[in-house]
Design an enzyme around this catalytic site. Structure first.
Site, PDB file in Angstrom:
ATOM      1  N   SER A   1      -9.812  -0.784   7.225  1.00 30.30           N
ATOM      2  CA  SER A   1      -9.231  -0.718   5.884  1.00 30.30           C
ATOM      3  C   SER A   1      -8.554  -1.999   5.434  1.00 30.30           C
ATOM      4  O   SER A   1      -8.297  -2.179   4.246  1.00 30.30           O
ATOM      5  CB  SER A   1      -8.220   0.432   5.820  1.00 30.30           C
ATOM      6  OG  SER A   1      -8.845   1.673   6.040  1.00 30.30           O
TER       7      SER A   1
ATOM      8  N   SER B   1      -9.409   1.526   3.101  1.00 33.18           N
ATOM      9  CA  SER B   1      -8.617   2.345   2.201  1.00 33.18           C
ATOM     10  C   SER B   1      -7.596   1.538   1.403  1.00 33.18           C
ATOM     11  O   SER B   1      -7.004   2.036   0.452  1.00 33.18           O
ATOM     12  CB  SER B   1      -7.891   3.440   3.001  1.00 33.18           C
ATOM     13  OG  SER B   1      -7.004   2.867   3.965  1.00 33.18           O
TER      14      SER B   1
ATOM     15  N   LYS C   1       0.848  -1.193   0.000  1.00 40.24           N
ATOM     16  CA  LYS C   1       0.000   0.000   0.000  1.00 40.24           C
ATOM     17  C   LYS C   1       0.886   1.247   0.000  1.00 40.24           C
ATOM     18  O   LYS C   1       1.940   1.275   0.656  1.00 40.24           O
ATOM     19  CB  LYS C   1      -0.903  -0.037   1.232  1.00 40.24           C
ATOM     20  CG  LYS C   1      -1.960   1.050   1.298  1.00 40.24           C
ATOM     21  CD  LYS C   1      -2.836   0.842   2.530  1.00 40.24           C
ATOM     22  CE  LYS C   1      -3.916   1.895   2.661  1.00 40.24           C
ATOM     23  NZ  LYS C   1      -4.761   1.668   3.857  1.00 40.24           N
TER      24      LYS C   1
END
Length: 610
Positions: A175, A151, A77
């Site tokens: 997330s 996210s 990420k």
């Protein structure tokens, strides 16, 4: 779309078939080039660099030692640092180029993994939708009209689409779990502090966790065992105690919310899928226990409707002052709420949270774990665009509370709705129960079956390792498993060396079908030698004994050539330490592979191959 490959399957191919990382990475590059939709990536490692990393691993490989994540491709990420690659948290004006890896990335690379790229995300990890990015909304691989969840949106899609075998996300409010549910994945949200967050852009620093996306629970554990560990330079890091990874015995008890506390926001399928999941757990020997989830819901409200929103603002305060206009409007709106709370409000919140933690701890003391839907429903990208704050809050109905309450969680698939979109459940347990929770989730996932990710690959069958202690011990464990094949077997002349060190027999099983066995001449007492062979090998019976790490070292010191201690692959796909033999010693030895084990050979009257 690429064919998904689990870590366990790819590892077996490296060991048994002689597959080279460069060969697999070449196919990974092809898959990345073919998958051109979905807004998955913010940065991709150039193909030449990927191939160089693969060939470097090949040159470092030795015959008897394969790092736990050798040649496994993964994604990161874009709020997690990778040296030399920009970290932007999906805000180009915020981007910087770190000179060092995040601690967790360092661990994975040291274990042989290959980093493929940085993934798209909700800006500054603020959102559960995957649409809050200047790089475009991340599309769900099952239906591009729907959100992928956030996210950690790109990290989830990269695994679901078969582009990588695992990925790293982060999880503050859900997330690392919501995207798992929306992409038919396993999402491990570890105990807070179990994985270092040094080198991660903070969202709420006191709550942030690095999360792991995989196709199976076994893969999640494999990554977790490498990634975990105390980091004294991370003020929120905590050392986990040893965890034997035994799933709850049957019957076990699992807590659920009362019907009045369930919320699906009008979704017609989610209640049915959730009930089916509960019945499946009951079929495994579970007993549902209705708990008062009021304390869970009150804790969840503190995250965005309480003073903790100010922690998000604090993490970005300097950047907000300098370049706040470069943030997406929805992110600025959320951070603006920080000004509604005073220091006194924060202390009131801390006191209330402490009371809620005690209440939840007392509730969970009566069950082995709790089970909730991971998300109450799923929305289209258009729906989220039209009502970004309201729908995002609804998605976190079951996830917002978990880090505040100091829990660990595993999101696991639980079927599909009438539109073919995935639904998932989450198992929750107190801090430090991560491995036991993964073992329980694995039992459930195996009972569910079906396909993994967004492809058509079936969930690989595993042995009943989730219900016992068959998983290979971690590097942090105080005990080590050892597979013995000859004179150290029960009743054999050297077995006393094990029992004298306090070793305990765990099980009798067989190796994978890749070993050959030889009777070594001129040895006293008589003993065999087992060697890895990709041609003509078969399963060999072994005993797995467990002994303390110190005792293991004492035993290894007594092992004389040509025998050696190496990594032995078992029939269930796990790896353990075990007795092997140097190849030179079998050149003139009698092959006894056909008997399938030393004991069968000794018991044979004819000594003729069966």
């Amino acid at each position: 779309m690429s064919a998904a490959s689990t870590i366990a399957r790819l590892r077996r191919r490296y060991i048994l078939e002689g597959l080279k990382p460069s060969e697999w990475i070449a196919s990974v590059i092809d898959g990345l080039d073919d998958y051109r939709h979905g807004n998955v990536w913010i940065y991709r490692v150039p193909p030449a660099e990927l191939m160089a990393r693969a060939r470097e691993l090949e040159q470092r490989r030795t015959a008897d030692a394969l790092p736990p994540l050798y040649g496994i491709p993964f994604a990161v990420k874009d709020n997690i640092d990778v040296a030399g690659i920009p970290t932007s948290a999906a805000c180009p004006d915020f981007a910087y180029v770190p000179t060092a890896n995040a601690v967790v990335v360092d661990k994975l690379l040291a274990a042989g993994a290959i980093m493929v790229g940085k993934t798209n995300m909700d800006q500054f990890a603020t959102g559960l939708v995957g649409t809050r990015s200047p790089h475009g909304a991340c599309e769900n691989p099952f239906d591009a009209a729907y959100i992928a969840g956030g996210s950690s949106s790109g990290s989830a899609v990269a695994v679901a689409a078969g582009l990588v075998s695992f990925s790293l996300g982060t999880d503050t409010a859900g997330s690392g779990r919501i995207p798992a549910a929306f992409n038919n994945l396993v999402g491990l949200k570890p105990s807070p502090g179990a994985i270092s967050t040094r080198g991660v852009v903070p969202a709420c620093r006191s709550l942030d966790c690095v999360s792991i996306f995989t196709l199976t629970c076994e893969d999640a554990e494999a990554v977790f065992q490498v990634a975990r560990g105390f980091d004294r330079d991370d003020i929120y890091s905590r050392a986990l105690p040893d965890d034997a990874a035994a799933a709850p015995p049957a019957p076990f008890r699992f807590g659920i919310p009362a019907d009045r506390e369930l919320e699906f926001f009008g979704d017609p399928d989610a209640p049915r899928l959730y009930e089916q999941a509960l019945r499946r757990l009951e079929g495994l020997g579970g007993q549902r226990v209705v708990l008062d989830f009021g304390a869970f819901r009150e804790a969840a409200a503190l995250l965005y409707d309480g003073p903790w929103v100010a922690e998000r603002s604090a993490a970005l305060r300097a950047f907000e002052r300098r370049r706040g206009s470069s943030m997406l409007p929805v992110i600025r709106t959320i951070l603006a709420r920080a000004h509604d709370y005073s220091a006194a409000d924060l202390f009131d919140g801390i006191y209330r949270l402490q009371a809620l933690r005690r209440t939840v701890g007392e509730l969970m003391a009566g069950v082995d774990f709790c089970v909730t839907p991971t998300a109450p429903t799923i929305y289209t990208i258009r729906q989220v665009t039209e009502a970004p704050l309201v729908l995002n809050k609804q998605l976190g109905y079951y996830t917002h509370c978990v880090n505040l309450l100091d829990l660990c969680a595993v999101a696991v698939p639980a079927g599909f709705d009438r539109n073919g979109l995935p639904f998932g459940i989450s198992l929750l347990a107190p801090w430090a129960a991560d491995r036991r929770l993964l073992a329980a989730a694995s039992r459930y996932h195996q009972a569910l079956g079906g396909c993994i990710g967004a492809g058509m690959e079936p969930l690989p069958a595993v042995s009943d390792r989730a219900t016992d202690e068959r998983a290979a011990p971690s590097a942090y464990s105080s005990e080590i498993d050892l597979a013995v094949v000859g004179a150290h077997l029960s009743g054999q002349p050297l077995n006393h060396q094990l029992t004298g060190l306090g070793a305990r027999l765990q099980r009798v099983c067989r190796t994978a079908q890749c070993y050959r066995l030889y009777a070594l001449g001129a040895s006293a007492p008589a003993k065999p030698g087992m060697v890895l062979s990709r041609a003509g090998g078969r399963m060999i019976e072994v005993e797995v004994w467990r002994l303390a790490a110190k005792a293991f070292g004492q035993l290894v010191a007594t092992v004389a050539a040509p025998l050696t201690i190496g990594n032995v692959l078992l029939e269930d796909g796990t790896t353990t330490k075990g007795f092997l033999c140097e190849s030179y010693a079998v050149d003139c030895a009698v092959e006894i592979t056909g008997w399938g084990g030393w004991r069968a050979y000794l018991d044979s009257s004819s000594k003729a191959p069966p």
